[in-house]
Design a protein around this motif. Structure first.
Motif, mmCIF file in Angstrom:
data_model
loop_
_atom_site.group_PDB
_atom_site.id
_atom_site.type_symbol
_atom_site.label_atom_id
_atom_site.label_comp_id
_atom_site.label_asym_id
_atom_site.label_seq_id
_atom_site.Cartn_x
_atom_site.Cartn_y
_atom_site.Cartn_z
ATOM 1 N N THR A 307 16.369 -6.412 0.547
ATOM 2 C CA THR A 307 17.667 -6.395 1.236
ATOM 3 C C THR A 307 17.773 -7.557 2.219
ATOM 4 O O THR A 307 18.832 -7.804 2.781
ATOM 5 N N HIS A 308 16.661 -8.244 2.468
ATOM 6 C CA HIS A 308 16.551 -9.442 3.320
ATOM 7 C C HIS A 308 16.494 -9.148 4.816
ATOM 8 O O HIS A 308 15.948 -9.951 5.562
ATOM 9 N N TYR A 309 17.048 -8.017 5.279
ATOM 10 C CA TYR A 309 17.100 -7.763 6.723
ATOM 11 C C TYR A 309 16.446 -6.407 7.011
ATOM 12 O O TYR A 309 16.899 -5.372 6.506
ATOM 13 N N TYR A 310 15.378 -6.425 7.844
ATOM 14 C CA TYR A 310 14.577 -5.221 8.043
ATOM 15 C C TYR A 310 14.385 -4.947 9.536
ATOM 16 O O TYR A 310 13.958 -5.831 10.288
ATOM 17 N N SER A 311 14.706 -3.727 9.938
ATOM 18 C CA SER A 311 14.439 -3.267 11.298
ATOM 19 C C SER A 311 13.361 -2.195 11.231
ATOM 20 O O SER A 311 13.379 -1.339 10.328
ATOM 21 N N TYR A 312 12.433 -2.216 12.167
ATOM 22 C CA TYR A 312 11.317 -1.281 12.138
ATOM 23 C C TYR A 312 11.780 0.127 12.508
ATOM 24 O O TYR A 312 12.475 0.316 13.507
ATOM 25 N N ASP A 313 11.395 1.103 11.686
ATOM 26 C CA ASP A 313 11.769 2.499 11.932
ATOM 27 C C ASP A 313 10.509 3.359 11.893
ATOM 28 O O ASP A 313 10.001 3.672 10.806
ATOM 29 N N PRO A 314 9.968 3.769 13.055
ATOM 30 C CA PRO A 314 8.739 4.584 13.072
ATOM 31 C C PRO A 314 8.904 5.894 12.316
ATOM 32 O O PRO A 314 7.926 6.442 11.799
ATOM 33 N N ALA A 315 10.122 6.412 12.221
ATOM 34 C CA ALA A 315 10.338 7.687 11.536
ATOM 35 C C ALA A 315 9.957 7.599 10.065
ATOM 36 O O ALA A 315 9.460 8.554 9.475
ATOM 37 N N VAL A 316 10.169 6.419 9.466
ATOM 38 C CA VAL A 316 9.810 6.244 8.055
ATOM 39 C C VAL A 316 8.307 6.395 7.881
ATOM 40 O O VAL A 316 7.826 7.005 6.921
ATOM 41 N N MET A 317 7.539 5.847 8.823
ATOM 42 C CA MET A 317 6.084 5.912 8.729
ATOM 43 C C MET A 317 5.579 7.338 8.868
ATOM 44 O O MET A 317 4.592 7.737 8.249
ATOM 45 N N ARG A 318 6.259 8.146 9.665
ATOM 46 C CA ARG A 318 5.784 9.508 9.902
ATOM 47 C C ARG A 318 5.916 10.382 8.654
ATOM 48 O O ARG A 318 5.144 11.324 8.462
ATOM 49 N N VAL A 319 6.882 10.084 7.791
ATOM 50 C CA VAL A 319 7.090 10.907 6.597
ATOM 51 C C VAL A 319 6.487 10.271 5.348
ATOM 52 O O VAL A 319 6.556 10.874 4.281
ATOM 53 N N SER A 320 5.916 9.080 5.451
ATOM 54 C CA SER A 320 5.359 8.407 4.284
ATOM 55 C C SER A 320 4.081 9.107 3.820
ATOM 56 O O SER A 320 3.248 9.512 4.633
ATOM 57 N N ALA A 321 3.926 9.237 2.502
ATOM 58 C CA ALA A 321 2.714 9.835 1.945
ATOM 59 C C ALA A 321 1.574 8.836 2.034
ATOM 60 O O ALA A 321 1.781 7.627 1.893
ATOM 61 N N PRO A 322 0.318 9.311 2.273
ATOM 62 C CA PRO A 322 -0.813 8.384 2.328
ATOM 63 C C PRO A 322 -1.038 7.731 0.965
ATOM 64 O O PRO A 322 -0.974 8.394 -0.074
ATOM 65 N N ALA A 323 -1.275 6.431 0.959
ATOM 66 C CA ALA A 323 -1.455 5.695 -0.292
ATOM 67 C C ALA A 323 -2.888 5.842 -0.783
ATOM 68 O O ALA A 323 -3.829 5.859 0.012
ATOM 69 N N PRO A 324 -3.093 5.967 -2.105
ATOM 70 C CA PRO A 324 -4.455 6.070 -2.640
ATOM 71 C C PRO A 324 -5.216 4.758 -2.473
ATOM 72 O O PRO A 324 -4.724 3.696 -2.881
ATOM 73 N N ARG A 325 -6.383 4.824 -1.873
ATOM 74 C CA ARG A 325 -7.185 3.617 -1.660
ATOM 75 C C ARG A 325 -7.890 3.228 -2.948
ATOM 76 O O ARG A 325 -8.408 4.086 -3.680
ATOM 77 N N LEU A 326 -7.943 1.932 -3.195
ATOM 78 C CA LEU A 326 -8.665 1.454 -4.376
ATOM 79 C C LEU A 326 -10.150 1.798 -4.298
ATOM 80 O O LEU A 326 -10.782 2.090 -5.306
ATOM 81 N N GLU A 327 -10.682 1.778 -3.089
ATOM 82 C CA GLU A 327 -12.114 2.013 -2.925
ATOM 83 C C GLU A 327 -12.512 3.423 -3.355
ATOM 84 O O GLU A 327 -13.664 3.666 -3.710
ATOM 85 N N ALA A 328 -11.554 4.358 -3.330
ATOM 86 C CA ALA A 328 -11.859 5.719 -3.779
ATOM 87 C C ALA A 328 -12.123 5.768 -5.286
ATOM 88 O O ALA A 328 -12.735 6.721 -5.784
ATOM 89 N N TYR A 329 -11.670 4.734 -6.003
ATOM 90 C CA TYR A 329 -11.853 4.671 -7.453
ATOM 91 C C TYR A 329 -12.882 3.599 -7.825
ATOM 92 O O TYR A 329 -12.981 3.222 -8.994
ATOM 93 N N GLU A 330 -13.617 3.113 -6.829
ATOM 94 C CA GLU A 330 -14.471 1.948 -7.043
ATOM 95 C C GLU A 330 -15.493 2.142 -8.149
ATOM 96 O O GLU A 330 -15.675 1.257 -8.998
ATOM 97 N N GLU A 331 -16.183 3.276 -8.180
ATOM 98 C CA GLU A 331 -17.270 3.445 -9.137
ATOM 99 C C GLU A 331 -16.755 3.425 -10.571
ATOM 100 O O GLU A 331 -17.332 2.762 -11.439
#
Length: 550
Positions: A307-331
């Motif tokens: 969208t080219h224009y971004y304002s920081y919104d802490p509320a978005v971070m509070r509801v975001s799901a934790p992302a799967p880490r690559l290191e958890a699949y390392e083996e």
């Protein structure tokens, strides 16, 4: 030096010409005018160093001419030759900057002395003017650098000496700002074509972006732009705002940023991304506004597109799901890569991607984090594999495998709309793991090399706008690996090899009279005809035109 002789009597002008040794005075161009009106037009055109004028002339007399010279060309040395020994005329001459008042008939020695003094004064003043001009140019060149430094330092959180307000006072129309918001123009968000064009001259890209932004911000006293010397890839916009303004982007700011992006589109053929910080006190709060602007860019959702224009919104971070880490699949990823087989690699990557596809949003920072995780994993695998194998591998081959393994830049690739294609993300990770597997095998079999394939690729695609990064990305190898091994195996730098191929092809094309030089340049991969001619002459010693004539 130039001189203008002004007298309505032609024989007087001719006498002056004959009485003086002009060469000894360094005067090499002599012009004549019959009255003050004609003289003014001549002076505007020729810009002489000395004017010799009579006083009593038709149309425009000597005093009027002297007054005009004092107002419009005060640097010109003025000598009067008159037949009137009149105090009023002498006083007028001195008032209007005349240096000497000589009476007719003309005394050759007096005239030569007056001219010598005038010539010496003009040279001395000209030298001073040039010295002052050089000083002013030097200051003007330093001023943007000083502004970059002063406003970049604000991001550290303080301005103990008030340098920022002092710098603002030098800007025309700038307000005594008490509050501002910091906006980051991300130079790294340029379209791929623009990024490639300025890859070797990032300073020019920053210069262009700052000028575009200043053209919008400075005239109305809306703000200023500068380069962030603390963080590469960022142009800072300090946008003034009243202390009680809303913390989100107000319509006026949105309009300003849209105008800046329109200017970027018009000038560079690319639009850019902006991170917008909240209004804070100036200068003490600029660091807080800047950090929020950076977070806005880092946390932008790359699944949603640009969208080219971004304002920081802490509320978005509070509801975001934790992302799967690559290191958890390392083996599982490591075992699949060690197998070197297509299906185990695809299956292992597919299990990680299944969790990635469940995410409601993915931030730009998360994408960079996955890239860094992957690079670190591959580095660990190489060290672990080398340590356990017990084999004495060739040091050069091990270094090659290491270089080839850690190029993970393709993992963070976004499409032209700034969107993350999950199918492409999956295929990039598969390709990177395969490349690591092949690089590991090459460490045990040093004779295997990708360089012959690189040579063939260059010979087939020399007519494209090709860079070292393009070639490295195509083979999923690092630039360092490609560059070093190419020189080792061919005895020639890769860029020199590409240039030689292009110049050889250009020679063949130049033998045909049907192609223009610009067409030949484009056909061998150079978009800029002047740059092509420069490279051609460097390699052949002659210009393309000279080569064609020969």
């Amino acid at each position: 030096m130039k001189i203008v002789l002004v007298d309505d009597e032609r024989h007087v002008r001719e006498a002056v010409r004959l009485l003086v040794d002009w060469e000894s005075l360094g005067i090499d161009e002599i012009y004549e005018a019959a009255d003050g009106e004609e003289a003014a037009a001549l002076i505007e055109r020729e810009r002489p160093g000395i004017v010799i004028t009579d006083m009593m002339m038709p149309v425009r007399g000597g005093l009027d001419l002297l007054a005009w010279l004092q107002a419009h060309r005060p640097e010109i040395q003025k000598i009067v030759i008159s037949g009137h020994d009149d105090f009023h005329l002498v006083r007028g001459t001195m008032q209007h900057g005349g240096q000497d008042y000589l009476l007719k008939p003309i005394d050759p020695e007096q005239l030569s002395g007056a001219l010598r003094r005038a010539a010496d004064r003009w040279r001395e003043q000209d030298h001073s003017r040039k010295r002052e001009l050089a000083r002013s140019m030097e200051i003007n060149q330093l001023r943007p650098v000083m502004r970059d430094r002063i406003f970049s330092d604000l991001l550290g959180g303080s301005d103990p000496y008030g340098n920022a307000h002092h710098a603002l006072q030098e800007l025309p129309g700038a307000p005594l700002a008490s509050a501002c918001r910091v906006v980051i123009l991300s130079a790294d968000s340029a379209a791929a074509e623009v990024a490639n064009r300025y890859a070797r001259n990032r300073d020019l890209l920053y210069f262009t972006l700052i000028n575009i932004a200043d053209d919008v911000l400075l005239p109305g006293g809306h703000g200023l732009a500068c380069r962030n010397l603390r963080e590469d890839g960022e142009v800072l916009l300090f946008c003034w705002a009243p202390p009680g303004a809303a913390r989100t982007a107000s319509p006026p700011l949105a309009e300003l940023l849209a105008k800046i992006n329109d200017g970027c589109e018009l000038t560079l053929r690319s639009r850019f991304d902006f991170g917008i910080g909240p209004v804070q006190s100036f200068p003490d709060g600029t660091a807080l506004s800047y950090q929020a602007a950076r977070a806005a860019l880092r946390e932008r959702d790359v699944l949603a597109g640009r969208t080219h224009y971004y304002s920081y919104d802490p509320a978005v971070m509070r509801v975001s799901a934790p992302a799967p880490r690559l290191e958890a699949y390392e083996e599982s990823l490591r075992l699949a890569a060690l197998s070197g087989s297509d299906k185990p690699i695809r299956d292992a990557v597919g299990r990680w991607m299944a969790d990635v596809r469940r995410l409601p949003r993915i931030s730009a920072e998360q994408l960079q984090r996955w890239q860094a995780e992957l690079a670190e994993m591959l580095r660990r695998w190489l060290q672990s594999d080398s340590g356990r194998s017990g084999e004495r591998q060739d040091a050069q081959a091990t270094a090659d495998a290491h270089d080839a393994a850690i190029d993970t830049s393709g993992l963070a690739t976004l499409d032209e709309r700034g969107r993350l294609d999950l199918d492409r993300l999956e295929s990039e990770l598969i390709a990177i793991l395969k490349a690591w597997s092949h690089g590991r095998a090459a460490a045990h079999q040093p004779s295997q090399s990708a360089i012959p394939a690189v040579v063939r690729y260059i010979e087939q695609h020399y007519n494209r706008e090709l860079t070292l990064q393009d070639i490295a990305s195509h083979f999923y190898l690092s630039r360092e690996y490609i560059s070093r091994r190419f020189k080792q195996e061919t005895g020639e730098n890769l860029i020199d090899f590409l240039c030689r191929i292009r110049i050889d092809k250009a020679k063949l094309l130049l033998e045909s009279p049907h192609f223009k030089i610009a067409q030949v340049a484009e056909m061998v991969g150079y978009a800029d005809e002047k740059y092509f001619s420069k490279v051609f002459k460097k390699w052949t010693g002659v210009s393309p035109n000279q080569y064609r004539k020969g």
